[in-house]
Design a protein around this motif. Structure first.
Motif, PDB file in Angstrom:
ATOM      1  N   LEU A  31      22.433   0.412  17.869  1.00 48.33           N
ATOM      2  CA  LEU A  31      21.872  -0.940  17.743  1.00 48.33           C
ATOM      3  C   LEU A  31      22.484  -1.695  16.564  1.00 48.33           C
ATOM      4  CD1 LEU A  31      18.117  -0.191  18.502  1.00 48.33           C
ATOM      5  CD2 LEU A  31      19.634  -1.633  19.869  1.00 48.33           C
ATOM      6  N   SER A  36      22.432  -5.685  20.825  1.00 49.20           N
ATOM      7  CA  SER A  36      22.417  -6.356  22.133  1.00 49.20           C
ATOM      8  C   SER A  36      22.158  -7.841  21.984  1.00 49.20           C
ATOM      9  CB  SER A  36      21.405  -5.717  23.078  1.00 49.20           C
ATOM     10  OG  SER A  36      20.524  -4.894  22.416  1.00 49.20           O
ATOM     11  N   ALA A  37      21.388  -8.217  20.974  1.00 57.33           N
ATOM     12  CA  ALA A  37      21.231  -9.639  20.666  1.00 57.33           C
ATOM     13  C   ALA A  37      21.996  -9.874  19.370  1.00 57.33           C
ATOM     14  CB  ALA A  37      19.765  -9.989  20.511  1.00 57.33           C
ATOM     15  N   ASP A  41      17.176 -14.944  17.392  1.00 56.86           N
ATOM     16  CA  ASP A  41      16.141 -15.237  16.392  1.00 56.86           C
ATOM     17  C   ASP A  41      16.339 -16.536  15.625  1.00 56.86           C
ATOM     18  OD1 ASP A  41      18.186 -14.215  14.703  1.00 56.86           O
ATOM     19  OD2 ASP A  41      16.741 -13.314  13.352  1.00 56.86           O
ATOM     20  N   ARG A  43      15.323 -20.221  14.449  1.00 58.17           N
ATOM     21  CA  ARG A  43      14.058 -20.931  14.277  1.00 58.17           C
ATOM     22  C   ARG A  43      14.369 -22.316  13.726  1.00 58.17           C
ATOM     23  NH1 ARG A  43      12.983 -16.828  16.572  1.00 58.17           N
ATOM     24  NH2 ARG A  43      11.485 -15.224  15.996  1.00 58.17           N
ATOM     25  N   LYS A  67      22.501 -11.004  13.506  1.00 55.84           N
ATOM     26  CA  LYS A  67      22.380  -9.552  13.283  1.00 55.84           C
ATOM     27  C   LYS A  67      23.728  -8.852  13.119  1.00 55.84           C
ATOM     28  CE  LYS A  67      19.328  -9.725  16.630  1.00 55.84           C
ATOM     29  NZ  LYS A  67      18.715 -11.000  16.220  1.00 55.84           N
ATOM     30  N   PRO A 104      17.152  -5.093  14.824  1.00 56.14           N
ATOM     31  CA  PRO A 104      17.717  -5.379  16.161  1.00 56.14           C
ATOM     32  C   PRO A 104      16.724  -6.052  17.096  1.00 56.14           C
ATOM     33  CG  PRO A 104      17.245  -3.049  15.927  1.00 56.14           C
ATOM     34  CD  PRO A 104      17.044  -3.660  14.568  1.00 56.14           C
ATOM     35  N   PHE A 105      15.429  -5.881  16.810  1.00 55.84           N
ATOM     36  CA  PHE A 105      14.407  -6.486  17.664  1.00 55.84           C
ATOM     37  C   PHE A 105      13.789  -7.724  17.021  1.00 55.84           C
ATOM     38  CE2 PHE A 105      14.669  -1.989  18.695  1.00 55.84           C
ATOM     39  CZ  PHE A 105      14.859  -2.034  20.062  1.00 55.84           C
ATOM     40  N   PHE A 107      12.065 -10.211  13.981  1.00 54.39           N
ATOM     41  CA  PHE A 107      10.820 -10.154  13.219  1.00 54.39           C
ATOM     42  C   PHE A 107      10.118 -11.493  13.395  1.00 54.39           C
ATOM     43  CE2 PHE A 107      14.516 -11.222  10.720  1.00 54.39           C
ATOM     44  CZ  PHE A 107      14.187 -12.462  10.235  1.00 54.39           C
ATOM     45  N   THR A 109       6.926 -14.088  14.598  1.00 59.69           N
ATOM     46  CA  THR A 109       5.968 -14.204  15.703  1.00 59.69           C
ATOM     47  C   THR A 109       6.584 -13.951  17.074  1.00 59.69           C
ATOM     48  OG1 THR A 109       6.378 -16.569  15.665  1.00 59.69           O
ATOM     49  CG2 THR A 109       4.400 -15.795  14.524  1.00 59.69           C
ATOM     50  N   CYS A 110       7.884 -14.121  17.219  1.00 61.35           N
ATOM     51  CA  CYS A 110       8.512 -13.975  18.543  1.00 61.35           C
ATOM     52  C   CYS A 110       9.390 -12.736  18.636  1.00 61.35           C
ATOM     53  CB  CYS A 110       9.340 -15.206  18.874  1.00 61.35           C
ATOM     54  SG  CYS A 110       8.360 -16.692  19.013  1.00 61.35           S
ATOM     55  N   PHE A 111       9.144 -11.744  17.785  1.00 62.13           N
ATOM     56  CA  PHE A 111      10.006 -10.562  17.829  1.00 62.13           C
ATOM     57  C   PHE A 111       9.810  -9.800  19.139  1.00 62.13           C
ATOM     58  CE2 PHE A 111       7.471  -6.662  17.171  1.00 62.13           C
ATOM     59  CZ  PHE A 111       6.223  -7.234  17.075  1.00 62.13           C
ATOM     60  N   CYS A 112      10.739  -8.912  19.443  1.00 63.78           N
ATOM     61  CA  CYS A 112      10.676  -8.145  20.680  1.00 63.78           C
ATOM     62  C   CYS A 112       9.647  -7.028  20.534  1.00 63.78           C
ATOM     63  CB  CYS A 112      12.044  -7.556  20.999  1.00 63.78           C
ATOM     64  SG  CYS A 112      12.050  -6.651  22.557  1.00 63.78           S
ATOM     65  N   HIS A 113       8.568  -7.130  21.215  1.00 63.50           N
ATOM     66  CA  HIS A 113       7.490  -6.151  21.104  1.00 63.50           C
ATOM     67  C   HIS A 113       7.899  -4.792  21.650  1.00 63.50           C
ATOM     68  CE1 HIS A 113       4.548  -9.282  19.953  1.00 63.50           C
ATOM     69  NE2 HIS A 113       5.434 -10.032  20.596  1.00 63.50           N
ATOM     70  N   THR A 114       8.916  -4.796  22.521  1.00 61.11           N
ATOM     71  CA  THR A 114       9.401  -3.532  23.070  1.00 61.11           C
ATOM     72  C   THR A 114       9.907  -2.617  21.961  1.00 61.11           C
ATOM     73  OG1 THR A 114      10.076  -4.729  25.022  1.00 61.11           O
ATOM     74  CG2 THR A 114      10.982  -2.530  24.755  1.00 61.11           C
TER      75      THR A 114
END
Ligand code: HEM
Length: 118
Positions: A31, A36-37, A41, A43, A67, A104-105, A107, A109-114
């Protein structure tokens, strides 16, 4: 090494993932090297703008924390950022200079919950 680590693990034990340190290191390192992204993120600052580390960002400005750049090129993030060293995540923590660089996911309010278990 991943295969030997998985030997004997009960696949129905959901807590077992936290004991598979080398596999987790391999995933984290992948990662980091190829997020992958790669940017994501972004804003937009609010009507009053935003002060980040002493720098004022004007209102309604799109801000991003790329990232790929942070994890691979910023010198204060990792030692040897372009090498695949899974051990940095469990037995060589000195290779991680700033743990906040690993997002990688994302941070906020809209971070990747996965990816929230990392
Ligand atoms: C390696 C795998 C994945 C990575 C690296 C990843 C990364 C990301 C990133 C960077 C964002 C943007 C967060 C932001 O804008 O701050 C995101 C958002 C999101 N991801 Fe993932 N993701 C992965 C897998 C998945 C999977 C498998 C799912 C669903 C099963 C998923 C569901 C979502 C959703 C729903 C959002 C939007 C969250 C929101 O806006 O509240 N992701 N992901």
């Amino acid at each position: 090494m991943v295969r030997s680590e998985l030997h004997g693990i009960d696949p129905t034990d959901t807590d077992a993932i936290f004991t598979i340190l080398h596999l987790q290191g391999v995933i984290n390192e992948a990662l980091c090297l190829i997020p992958s992204a790669t940017t994501g993120d972004s804003r937009i600052t609010r009507p009053n703008g935003l002060l980040i580390n002493g720098t004022f960002i004007t209102p309604f400005t799109k801000v991003a924390a790329p990232k790929y750049v942070i994890m691979r090129t910023v010198k204060s993030s990792f030692l040897f950022p372009n090498d695949f060293i899974s051990e940095r995540w469990y037995s060589r923590p000195e290779l991680i200079l700033d743990e906040h660089a690993f997002r990688p996911f994302d941070f906020g309010t809209c971070f990747c919950h996965t990816g929230s278990f990392t």
